[in-house]
Design a protein around this motif. Structure first.
Motif, PDB file in Angstrom:
ATOM      1  N   GLU A  86       0.255  -1.006   0.261  1.00 41.57           N
ATOM      2  CA  GLU A  86      -0.138   0.172   0.034  1.00 41.57           C
ATOM      3  C   GLU A  86       0.817   1.202   0.278  1.00 41.57           C
ATOM      4  N   GLU A  87       0.765   1.882  -0.862  1.00 42.35           N
ATOM      5  CA  GLU A  87       1.514   3.324  -1.124  1.00 42.35           C
ATOM      6  C   GLU A  87       1.325   4.080   0.735  1.00 42.35           C
ATOM      7  N   HIS A  88       2.822   3.856   0.596  1.00 45.48           N
ATOM      8  CA  HIS A  88       2.364   5.371   2.017  1.00 45.48           C
ATOM      9  C   HIS A  88       3.653   5.779   2.374  1.00 45.48           C
ATOM     10  N   LEU A  89       3.842   6.738   3.551  1.00 39.72           N
ATOM     11  CA  LEU A  89       5.802   6.766   3.807  1.00 39.72           C
ATOM     12  C   LEU A  89       5.202   7.191   5.411  1.00 39.72           C
ATOM     13  N   HIS A  90       7.166   7.057   5.565  1.00 45.73           N
ATOM     14  CA  HIS A  90       7.054   7.097   6.770  1.00 45.73           C
ATOM     15  C   HIS A  90       7.856   8.274   8.170  1.00 45.73           C
ATOM     16  N   LEU A  91       7.561   8.865   8.844  1.00 49.35           N
ATOM     17  CA  LEU A  91       8.783  10.216   9.437  1.00 49.35           C
ATOM     18  C   LEU A  91       9.769   9.612   9.625  1.00 49.35           C
ATOM     19  N   ASP A  92      10.036   8.301   9.277  1.00 47.29           N
ATOM     20  CA  ASP A  92      11.777   8.707   9.335  1.00 47.29           C
ATOM     21  C   ASP A  92      12.355   7.935   7.727  1.00 47.29           C
ATOM     22  N   ALA A 162      -0.904  11.985   3.002  1.00 48.69           N
ATOM     23  CA  ALA A 162      -0.536  11.628   4.364  1.00 48.69           C
ATOM     24  C   ALA A 162       0.098  13.369   4.273  1.00 48.69           C
ATOM     25  N   ASP A 163      -0.368  13.980   3.082  1.00 47.99           N
ATOM     26  CA  ASP A 163       0.499  15.913   3.049  1.00 47.99           C
ATOM     27  C   ASP A 163       0.404  16.554   3.883  1.00 47.99           C
ATOM     28  N   HIS A 164      -0.627  16.122   4.850  1.00 52.67           N
ATOM     29  CA  HIS A 164      -0.201  17.181   5.682  1.00 52.67           C
ATOM     30  C   HIS A 164       0.352  16.784   7.069  1.00 52.67           C
ATOM     31  N   LEU A 165       1.722  15.864   7.020  1.00 54.00           N
ATOM     32  CA  LEU A 165       1.944  15.461   7.699  1.00 54.00           C
ATOM     33  C   LEU A 165       3.725  15.841   8.053  1.00 54.00           C
ATOM     34  N   GLU A 166       4.676  16.413   8.746  1.00 56.46           N
ATOM     35  CA  GLU A 166       5.791  17.806   8.451  1.00 56.46           C
ATOM     36  C   GLU A 166       6.984  17.027   8.014  1.00 56.46           C
ATOM     37  N   ALA A 167       6.730  15.615   7.927  1.00 54.84           N
ATOM     38  CA  ALA A 167       8.338  14.728   7.750  1.00 54.84           C
ATOM     39  C   ALA A 167       7.538  14.599   5.694  1.00 54.84           C
ATOM     40  N   ARG A 168       6.478  15.298   5.528  1.00 49.15           N
ATOM     41  CA  ARG A 168       6.134  15.009   3.938  1.00 49.15           C
ATOM     42  C   ARG A 168       6.273  16.658   3.570  1.00 49.15           C
ATOM     43  N   GLY A 169       5.902  18.284   4.348  1.00 48.42           N
ATOM     44  CA  GLY A 169       6.696  18.700   3.857  1.00 48.42           C
ATOM     45  C   GLY A 169       7.695  19.665   3.719  1.00 48.42           C
ATOM     46  N   GLN A 170       8.459  18.406   4.936  1.00 50.71           N
ATOM     47  CA  GLN A 170       9.918  18.906   4.769  1.00 50.71           C
ATOM     48  C   GLN A 170      10.530  17.967   3.253  1.00 50.71           C
ATOM     49  N   TYR A 171       9.938  16.528   2.985  1.00 49.34           N
ATOM     50  CA  TYR A 171      10.433  16.334   1.895  1.00 49.34           C
ATOM     51  C   TYR A 171       9.743  16.938   0.591  1.00 49.34           C
ATOM     52  N   VAL A 172       9.121  17.894   0.628  1.00 50.10           N
ATOM     53  CA  VAL A 172       7.789  18.565  -0.567  1.00 50.10           C
ATOM     54  C   VAL A 172       9.266  18.920  -0.393  1.00 50.10           C
ATOM     55  N   ARG A 173       9.717  19.649   0.621  1.00 46.83           N
ATOM     56  CA  ARG A 173      10.825  21.726   0.316  1.00 46.83           C
ATOM     57  C   ARG A 173      11.967  21.032  -0.016  1.00 46.83           C
ATOM     58  N   PHE A 174      12.812  19.682   0.100  1.00 50.81           N
ATOM     59  CA  PHE A 174      14.034  18.941  -0.486  1.00 50.81           C
ATOM     60  C   PHE A 174      14.094  18.852  -1.629  1.00 50.81           C
ATOM     61  N   LEU A 175      12.778  18.378  -1.992  1.00 46.52           N
ATOM     62  CA  LEU A 175      13.141  17.696  -3.350  1.00 46.52           C
ATOM     63  C   LEU A 175      12.566  19.389  -4.354  1.00 46.52           C
ATOM     64  N   ALA A 176      12.264  20.502  -3.703  1.00 46.09           N
ATOM     65  CA  ALA A 176      12.039  21.245  -4.900  1.00 46.09           C
ATOM     66  C   ALA A 176      13.369  22.110  -4.908  1.00 46.09           C
ATOM     67  N   GLN A 177      13.809  21.577  -3.714  1.00 47.92           N
ATOM     68  CA  GLN A 177      15.406  22.754  -3.998  1.00 47.92           C
ATOM     69  C   GLN A 177      16.759  21.412  -4.483  1.00 47.92           C
TER      70      GLN A 177
END
Ligand code: KMT
Ligand code: NI
Length: 179
Positions: A86-92, A162-177
Motif C-alpha cells: 500500500e502506498e505510504h510514507l514514514h516519519l523516518d 498523508a500530505d499534512h505531515l511535517e515529514a512530507r512537507g520537509q520532503y517536498v521542500r527537499f525535492l523543490a531544492q
C-alpha cells in the motif's frame, strides 16, 4: 549497479517487473535527487563487514534486525505483504539491506510517477522520510533483509494521502531544492 526503471501502467500481478515500454532506466544520480541512497555490498560478509560498519557509523544506523519474508517464515504473511504494497510514507528513513532473495521497492518521483528499484542480494537502500513508496516480493517470493534504523525503530506507515505531515512537507521542500 542499481537496477531501476519507470513502471508501466498495467494492473497486472505486482510481482512482475512492470518495465515501461520503451524502457526508461533510472540511474543512481536520479535516485539521489529523490533522496534515495543506494549501496552495493558483499552480503556474504554482513556479520563482519567494515564497509557496512562505516555506513552505519557515518549515518547513525545504530539499530538493526533481520526479517525473512516468505509464506512459511513471516507471521501474518498475507496481511503484511498487503500492507507493504500500500502506498505510504514514514516519519523516518526506511533502510533495508538485502541479504538473500529479492524484491521491488517502488518510489514516487517528483512528478508522482512510479520508479521501480530491483533489490537483490548485496543491495542496500535508504528511502528518505516523507517519500511515498511501497514494497513487493518478485516472482521468487522470498527475501531476507536487514532492517536498520537511526535510534529506536518506529514502523508506523501513513497511507497516502498523508500530505499534512511535517515529514512530507520537509520532503517536498527537499525535492523543490534539488530540482
Ligand atoms: C517494508 O517496510 O516495506 C519492509 O520491511 C519489507 C521490505 S524488506 C526488503
Ligand atoms: Ni515503508
Amino acid at each position: 549497479m542499481v537496477q531501476a526503471w519507470y513502471m508501466d501502467e498495467s494492473a497486472d500481478d505486482p510481482r512482475l517487473p512492470h518495465r515501461a515500454e520503451p524502457s526508461r532506466p533510472v540511474g543512481l544520480e536520479q535516485l539521489r535527487r529523490l533522496g534515495v541512497l543506494y549501496w552495493k555490498l558483499d552480503a556474504d560478509k554482513y556479520e563482519n563487514d567494515p564497509e557496512l560498519e562505516k555506513i552505519r557509523k557515518e549515518r547513525n544506523y545504530s539499530w538493526m534486525d533481520i526479517i525473512t519474508i516468505c509464506k512459511d517464515k513471516l507471521p501474518n504473511y498475507e496481511e503484511k505483504i498487503k500492507m507493504f504494497y500500500e502506498e505510504h510514507l514514514h516519519l523516518d528513513d526506511e533502510i533495508r539491506y538485502v541479504l538473500d532473495g529479492s524484491g521491488y521497492f517502488d518510489v514516487r518521483d517528483a512528478e508522482d510517477q512510479w520508479i521501480r528499484i530491483f533489490m537483490e542480494k548485496g543491495d542496500m537502500i535508504t528511502l528518505p522520510a516523507g517519500i511515498y513508496h511501497r514494497f513487493t516480493l518478485d516472482d521468487k517470493n522470498y527475501v531476507k533483509a536487514m532492517r536498520l534504523f537511526v535510534g529506536d525503530p518506529v514502523w508506523t506507515a501513513y497511507t497516502r494521502p498523508a500530505d499534512h505531515l511535517e515529514a512530507r512537507g520537509q520532503y517536498v521542500r527537499f525535492l523543490a531544492q534539488t530540482a
